[in-house]
Design a protein around this motif. Structure first.
Motif, short mmCIF file in Angstrom:
data_model
loop_
_atom_site.label_atom_id
_atom_site.label_comp_id
_atom_site.label_asym_id
_atom_site.label_seq_id
_atom_site.Cartn_x
_atom_site.Cartn_y
_atom_site.Cartn_z
N PHE A 13 0.94 -1.06 -0.17
CA PHE A 13 -0.02 -0.05 0.04
C PHE A 13 0.92 1.31 -0.13
N ILE A 14 0.56 2.09 -0.79
CA ILE A 14 1.52 3.46 -1.02
C ILE A 14 0.37 4.45 -0.35
N ASP A 15 0.99 5.11 0.87
CA ASP A 15 0.37 6.01 1.68
C ASP A 15 0.87 7.34 1.01
N ARG A 16 -0.02 8.26 0.35
CA ARG A 16 0.29 9.31 -0.30
C ARG A 16 0.37 10.68 0.88
N THR A 17 -0.14 10.31 2.08
CA THR A 17 0.26 11.42 3.19
C THR A 17 1.69 11.26 3.62
N ARG A 18 2.54 10.36 3.29
CA ARG A 18 3.88 10.14 3.89
C ARG A 18 4.50 10.40 2.81
N ARG A 19 5.79 10.93 3.30
CA ARG A 19 6.76 11.24 2.28
C ARG A 19 7.68 10.28 1.89
N ALA A 20 7.99 10.18 0.63
CA ALA A 20 9.26 8.94 0.19
C ALA A 20 10.41 9.22 0.85
N PRO A 21 11.29 8.17 1.20
CA PRO A 21 10.78 6.70 0.97
C PRO A 21 10.09 6.07 2.04
N ASN A 22 9.56 6.86 2.93
CA ASN A 22 8.69 6.27 3.99
C ASN A 22 7.19 6.36 3.73
N HIS A 23 6.69 5.64 2.77
CA HIS A 23 5.30 5.77 2.20
C HIS A 23 4.88 4.69 1.72
N VAL A 24 5.67 3.56 1.82
CA VAL A 24 5.29 2.14 1.60
C VAL A 24 4.98 1.37 2.67
N PHE A 25 3.63 0.55 2.56
CA PHE A 25 3.26 -0.13 3.61
C PHE A 25 3.10 -1.53 3.28
N ALA A 26 3.52 -2.67 3.96
CA ALA A 26 3.06 -3.90 3.55
C ALA A 26 1.82 -4.30 4.30
N GLN A 27 1.11 -5.41 3.53
CA GLN A 27 -0.11 -5.88 3.64
C GLN A 27 0.10 -7.37 4.00
N PRO A 28 0.33 -7.82 5.34
CA PRO A 28 0.68 -9.30 5.45
C PRO A 28 -0.36 -10.34 5.12
N ALA A 29 -1.73 -10.31 5.17
CA ALA A 29 -2.53 -11.06 4.32
C ALA A 29 -2.28 -11.18 2.97
N ARG A 30 -2.06 -10.30 2.26
CA ARG A 30 -1.92 -10.16 0.61
C ARG A 30 -0.55 -11.08 0.13
N LEU A 31 0.36 -10.75 1.27
CA LEU A 31 1.60 -11.19 1.01
C LEU A 31 1.54 -12.91 1.24
N LEU A 32 0.70 -13.31 2.23
CA LEU A 32 0.72 -14.77 2.33
C LEU A 32 -0.29 -15.37 1.14
#
Length: 367
Positions: free
Chosen positions: A186-205
């Motif tokens: 998930f890309i959170d547009r309210t956060r500045r790069a490079p700290n704007h990427v978030f993992a989604q554990p269930a999707r990874l599994l």
């Protein structure tokens, strides 16, 4: 593992997960533990329920029988945790705060990566929050730290030689951002790069063919009172790990909750939900620097954790006990003992491991 093992790489083991696992993970999002201290995605305590747990048959070293317990916390569970662990590499620079989802981690490793900078390797199994991050890149030390879980690792990739090394030696499904379909992270547009990427554990599994839960990472006592620090330790109410700059971390024991609370140089370490980082156990693990990677820049810190050993301190319940660690191959588990050679027994619950280099000041207080 040394440089001769860099010259071959393996492809990340990616495939479709069983539909049943995906349905459970997406529909539930977290699993219930019986101590009432863990929280689900909303931050509210999960409901508890009775479940028979046999504590009458400890292992020969005095550890509690892990049947009916979460393998990465030692806590009794009311649901089977029949899925792999997901590790997420999390940024820990000041501009990455407040972090998301860390309060649900079973185990967190704090890794020194450059001067006065740390990064987190957060392992999730008994709870799977919707999102975790901000996500950052791999480091070579992730291989020996995380490989014993035999699970999935989420990251924003790394230098090519680091990726080669992880793929070659680590028994992990390396599902970095460039190896998965769009939308997995998930890309959170309210956060500045490079700290704007978030993992989604269930999707990874959903994307891995792995189904087995992790083996236990630590040995646990049946309760806090029988843990190694309470059984044979000395009083300790705070410990400071001198990483330098804002990364310097201080843990203070909170008698009201029976947990250790984390702060960094300037303030309490608070997450996006407002809660302060806390843990049942805090381990300060001392390791030498690994200088066997010629590709690494001189500024990159790499810990020597393979075919190696060192000292540690375990902080639990207002007490501390000294100990020793040894580790063989990358995929092999650590062995943790007290200085007298007995098994190091943690209290059931969450654990943070602060990895420290020689020369880093460690200050412990007893009041």
């Amino acid at each position: 593992m040394r440089m001769s093992k860099f010259f071959a790489s393996t492809r990340a083991r990616v495939g479709l997960a069983a539909v049943a696992i995906a349905a459970v993970l997406l529909g539930v999002g977290w699993y219930v533990v019986r101590d009432g201290s863990s929280t689900g995605p909303s931050g509210a305590p999960p409901t508890t329920a009775s479940a028979p747990v046999d504590d009458s048959s400890p292992a020969g070293d005095g550890a509690v029988n892990m049947d009916g317990r979460a393998p990465l916390t030692g806590l009794p569970v009311t649901k089977a945790l029949n899925h792999p662990a997901v590790t997420v590499k999390v940024s820990n620079t000041p501009d990455a705060h407040p972090q998301r989802g860390l309060g649900s981690a079973d185990i967190v490793f704090v890794e020194p990566i450059t001067g006065a900078t740390t990064r987190l390797a957060a392992i999730f199994h008994s709870q799977l929050p919707p999102q975790v991050g901000p996500v950052r890149s791999l480091r070579p030390m992730d291989a020996p730290l995380i490989s014993p879980t035999k699970g999935v690792i989420a990251n924003t990739m790394a230098d090519h030689w680091v990726q080669q090394y992880i793929d070659r030696v680590a028994g992990l499904a390396n599902l970095g951002t460039l190896r998965v379909p769009s939308g997995t992270y998930f890309i959170d547009r309210t956060r500045r790069a490079p700290n704007h990427v978030f993992a989604q554990p269930a999707r990874l599994l959903e994307l891995t063919d792995r189904v087995a839960p992790p083996p236990p990472y630590f040995s646990y006592a049946g309760d806090v009172a029988h843990s190694s620090p309470l059984s044979s330790g000395r009083t300790a109410t705070s410990v400071t790990v001198g990483y330098g700059g804002s990364a310097t971390a201080t843990w203070r024991y909170d008698g009201a909750s029976g947990r250790w609370l984390r702060a960094e140089k300037w303030a309490a370490h608070r997450l996006e939900d407002g809660n302060q980082v806390s843990a049942q156990n805090v381990i300060v693990l001392h390791a030498q620097r690994d200088l066997s990677f010629p590709q690494a820049k001189s500024s990159m810190t790499i810990l020597d954790l393979t075919d190696a050993s060192g000292s540690l301190q375990l902080f639990t319940g207002g007490k501390v006990v000294d100990g020793h660690w040894t580790k063989a191959g990358v995929d092999r588990p650590f062995t943790f003992t007290t200085t007298t050679g007995k098994a190091l027994l943690l209290a059931p619950g969450t654990t943070w491991v602060e990895c420290a280099l020689p020369g880093m000041p460690i200050q412990t207080a007893a009041s």
